[in-house]
Write a protein that holds these residues in place. Structure first.
Motif, PDB file in Angstrom:
ATOM      1  N   LEU A 106       0.816  -1.207   0.000  1.00  0.00           N
ATOM      2  CA  LEU A 106       0.000   0.000   0.000  1.00  0.00           C
ATOM      3  C   LEU A 106       0.855   1.266   0.000  1.00  0.00           C
ATOM      4  O   LEU A 106       0.649   2.180  -0.806  1.00  0.00           O
ATOM      5  CB  LEU A 106      -0.929  -0.012   1.213  1.00  0.00           C
ATOM      6  N   SER A 107       1.834   1.341   0.902  1.00  0.00           N
ATOM      7  CA  SER A 107       2.624   2.566   1.051  1.00  0.00           C
ATOM      8  C   SER A 107       3.517   2.819  -0.163  1.00  0.00           C
ATOM      9  O   SER A 107       3.623   3.958  -0.640  1.00  0.00           O
ATOM     10  CB  SER A 107       3.464   2.500   2.328  1.00  0.00           C
ATOM     11  N   LEU A 108       4.166   1.773  -0.680  1.00  0.00           N
ATOM     12  CA  LEU A 108       5.051   1.967  -1.837  1.00  0.00           C
ATOM     13  C   LEU A 108       4.255   2.318  -3.094  1.00  0.00           C
ATOM     14  O   LEU A 108       4.696   3.136  -3.914  1.00  0.00           O
ATOM     15  CB  LEU A 108       5.896   0.716  -2.062  1.00  0.00           C
ATOM     16  N   THR A 109       3.077   1.700  -3.260  1.00  0.00           N
ATOM     17  CA  THR A 109       2.230   2.049  -4.405  1.00  0.00           C
ATOM     18  C   THR A 109       1.790   3.501  -4.333  1.00  0.00           C
ATOM     19  O   THR A 109       1.835   4.237  -5.329  1.00  0.00           O
ATOM     20  CB  THR A 109       0.997   1.133  -4.458  1.00  0.00           C
ATOM     21  N   ALA A 189      -6.664  -0.139  -5.299  1.00  0.00           N
ATOM     22  CA  ALA A 189      -6.752   1.116  -6.056  1.00  0.00           C
ATOM     23  C   ALA A 189      -7.218   2.279  -5.191  1.00  0.00           C
ATOM     24  O   ALA A 189      -6.572   3.337  -5.167  1.00  0.00           O
ATOM     25  CB  ALA A 189      -7.700   0.922  -7.246  1.00  0.00           C
ATOM     26  N   MET A 190      -8.309   2.101  -4.472  1.00  0.00           N
ATOM     27  CA  MET A 190      -8.875   3.237  -3.742  1.00  0.00           C
ATOM     28  C   MET A 190      -8.007   3.678  -2.559  1.00  0.00           C
ATOM     29  O   MET A 190      -7.698   4.867  -2.446  1.00  0.00           O
ATOM     30  CB  MET A 190     -10.301   2.909  -3.298  1.00  0.00           C
ATOM     31  N   PRO A 191      -7.568   2.775  -1.659  1.00  0.00           N
ATOM     32  CA  PRO A 191      -6.705   3.256  -0.563  1.00  0.00           C
ATOM     33  C   PRO A 191      -5.374   3.816  -1.047  1.00  0.00           C
ATOM     34  O   PRO A 191      -4.881   4.805  -0.494  1.00  0.00           O
ATOM     35  CB  PRO A 191      -6.501   1.998   0.301  1.00  0.00           C
ATOM     36  N   ALA A 192      -4.785   3.240  -2.096  1.00  0.00           N
ATOM     37  CA  ALA A 192      -3.520   3.758  -2.609  1.00  0.00           C
ATOM     38  C   ALA A 192      -3.695   5.140  -3.218  1.00  0.00           C
ATOM     39  O   ALA A 192      -2.855   6.031  -3.009  1.00  0.00           O
ATOM     40  CB  ALA A 192      -2.933   2.788  -3.639  1.00  0.00           C
ATOM     41  N   CYS A 193      -4.769   5.346  -3.954  1.00  0.00           N
ATOM     42  CA  CYS A 193      -5.001   6.658  -4.567  1.00  0.00           C
ATOM     43  C   CYS A 193      -5.304   7.723  -3.509  1.00  0.00           C
ATOM     44  O   CYS A 193      -4.867   8.872  -3.639  1.00  0.00           O
ATOM     45  CB  CYS A 193      -6.158   6.574  -5.562  1.00  0.00           C
ATOM     46  N   VAL A 194      -6.048   7.357  -2.476  1.00  0.00           N
ATOM     47  CA  VAL A 194      -6.343   8.319  -1.410  1.00  0.00           C
ATOM     48  C   VAL A 194      -5.060   8.713  -0.690  1.00  0.00           C
ATOM     49  O   VAL A 194      -4.806   9.906  -0.428  1.00  0.00           O
ATOM     50  CB  VAL A 194      -7.363   7.726  -0.424  1.00  0.00           C
ATOM     51  N   LEU A 195      -4.227   7.736  -0.351  1.00  0.00           N
ATOM     52  CA  LEU A 195      -2.969   8.045   0.324  1.00  0.00           C
ATOM     53  C   LEU A 195      -2.035   8.834  -0.592  1.00  0.00           C
ATOM     54  O   LEU A 195      -1.344   9.751  -0.149  1.00  0.00           O
ATOM     55  CB  LEU A 195      -2.299   6.745   0.777  1.00  0.00           C
ATOM     56  N   ALA A 196      -2.019   8.503  -1.885  1.00  0.00           N
ATOM     57  CA  ALA A 196      -1.196   9.248  -2.836  1.00  0.00           C
ATOM     58  C   ALA A 196      -1.669  10.691  -2.961  1.00  0.00           C
ATOM     59  O   ALA A 196      -0.850  11.611  -3.091  1.00  0.00           O
ATOM     60  CB  ALA A 196      -1.226   8.561  -4.198  1.00  0.00           C
ATOM     61  N   ALA A 197      -2.979  10.908  -2.910  1.00  0.00           N
ATOM     62  CA  ALA A 197      -3.510  12.272  -2.990  1.00  0.00           C
ATOM     63  C   ALA A 197      -3.058  13.118  -1.811  1.00  0.00           C
ATOM     64  O   ALA A 197      -2.775  14.314  -1.950  1.00  0.00           O
ATOM     65  CB  ALA A 197      -5.036  12.230  -3.060  1.00  0.00           C
ATOM     66  N   VAL A 198      -2.967  12.497  -0.632  1.00  0.00           N
ATOM     67  CA  VAL A 198      -2.502  13.227   0.549  1.00  0.00           C
ATOM     68  C   VAL A 198      -1.019  13.575   0.423  1.00  0.00           C
ATOM     69  O   VAL A 198      -0.583  14.662   0.814  1.00  0.00           O
ATOM     70  CB  VAL A 198      -2.763  12.386   1.817  1.00  0.00           C
ATOM     71  N   LEU A 199      -0.230  12.653  -0.134  1.00  0.00           N
ATOM     72  CA  LEU A 199       1.202  12.905  -0.306  1.00  0.00           C
ATOM     73  C   LEU A 199       1.488  13.869  -1.449  1.00  0.00           C
ATOM     74  O   LEU A 199       2.534  14.527  -1.468  1.00  0.00           O
ATOM     75  CB  LEU A 199       1.928  11.584  -0.574  1.00  0.00           C
ATOM     76  N   THR A 261      -0.826   5.632   6.557  1.00  0.00           N
ATOM     77  CA  THR A 261      -1.131   4.230   6.322  1.00  0.00           C
ATOM     78  C   THR A 261      -1.991   3.660   7.437  1.00  0.00           C
ATOM     79  O   THR A 261      -2.911   2.875   7.190  1.00  0.00           O
ATOM     80  CB  THR A 261       0.176   3.423   6.198  1.00  0.00           C
ATOM     81  N   LEU A 262      -1.706   4.065   8.683  1.00  0.00           N
ATOM     82  CA  LEU A 262      -2.507   3.590   9.819  1.00  0.00           C
ATOM     83  C   LEU A 262      -3.967   4.004   9.654  1.00  0.00           C
ATOM     84  O   LEU A 262      -4.882   3.186   9.829  1.00  0.00           O
ATOM     85  CB  LEU A 262      -1.926   4.149  11.125  1.00  0.00           C
TER      86      LEU A 262
END
Length: 320
Positions: A106-109, A189-199, A261-262
């Protein structure tokens, strides 16, 4: 280069020890006792529960002073033993082994998605400075910084799962279905995109600002005056030096990535270390909390060392 890396590693050792001392103290300051979670609900105040608590405290060493408990724990860590979960009665090492793959995926994606979008977006915003694209890029980055990650996750679940039905709302795989690459991608797809949007927000701003500073330097003006093609000036000379601050920012923001990620794993029920830590905090499961904190600190230090090495490779002056 070897001496440079050894100096960074030598600095990392006392930092990790300090983090573990603070984490150990803060974990034991949490209200409540982890052993109370093991008492049957119908016997929380009876004499048997008091005797049970006293015996378990002796068995687990929780009756000793905190410094002695920390030394005992560190002694076990150096032997490769991270202890056993109070709640699940399973080796902490096995629990982390089962969950770390999901967190890394999740985090690397998310990190890769954020960089793939942020670097071209920041560079293009500089090349089209004060245009509608520049203002749009800055606005999107500010919006990404301002929105809380849990709110963005809940909105994503509402629109893409409940309203549109495009993606599953949570988990890592479909219950009752065989594991497959396609199914994992749908859940990721959805959790990775949400976390990517924050970063994405901070990265766009750092790339844009760094590129603006580099393009004003004398050697860039000299290259332009000599007739070097614009593409080569931007991507061959400016971008390489502009990425040096970004490598430092990436290392600094690793704790923010782990914290995100948490939250993301909790919102999307993603089986990773973040969800494991959330459950451990709820159950006062000290061994799991301390083991994940130690692992997170080691990852942060490792990323910082890697960032220093990358920065030194991009700019040899840093090694001096």
């Amino acid at each position: 280069m070897a001496a440079f890396v050894l100096r960074r590693l030598a600095i990392a050792v006392p930092v990790i020890i300090g983090i573990l001392i603070l984490a150990f103290c803060f974990v034991h300051l949490l209200p409540g006792s982890p052993l109370q979670m093991l008492i049957p609900p119908n016997d929380l105040t009876g004499p048997d529960s008091t005797k049970f608590l006293a015996n378990m405290q002796v068995q687990l060493g929780l009756n000793k002073p905190l410094p002695i408990q920390w030394l005992d724990w560190m002694g076990q860590v150096f032997q490769g033993n991270l202890g056993y979960s109070y709640d699940q009665q399973v080796s902490v090492t096995s629990l982390i082994g089962q969950r770390i793959g999901g967190t890394l995926l999740l985090s690397l994606t998310a990190l890769l998605l954020a960089l793939v979008i942020a670097i071209p977006l920041g560079v293009t915003a500089v090349l089209k400075q004060r245009s509608w694209f520049d203002y749009l890029a800055v606005g999107v980055s500010m919006l990404a910084i301002s929105i809380p990650v849990f709110f963005l996750g809940l909105m994503a679940i509402y629109f893409f799962s409940l309203r549109l039905g495009w993606l599953p709302p949570g988990g890592k795989s479909t219950l009752g279905a065989a594991d497959s690459f396609t199914d994992t991608i749908k859940h990721l797809a959805m959790p990775a995109c949400v976390l990517a949007a924050v970063l994405l927000g901070p990265y766009v701003r750092y790339v844009r600002q760094s590129m603006l500073e580099v393009l004003r330097m004398d050697y860039i003006r000299t290259a332009v005056a000599k007739g070097v093609p614009r593409t080569r000036v931007v991507f061959g000379h400016a971008l390489r030096n502009a990425l040096i601050p970004l490598t430092t920012v990436l290392a600094i923001q690793i704790p923010a990535l782990l914290a995100g990620t948490l939250v993301i794993e909790t919102v999307f029920a993603w089986p990773g270390l973040g969800k494991l830590v959330y459950d451990a905090i709820s159950n006062r499961d000290y061994p799991i909390i301390l083991a994940v904190v130690m692992l997170s600190a080691a990852l942060v230090i490792a990323f910082n060392v890697v960032a220093d090495i990358v920065a030194a490779l991009l700019d040899p002056r840093i090694r001096l």
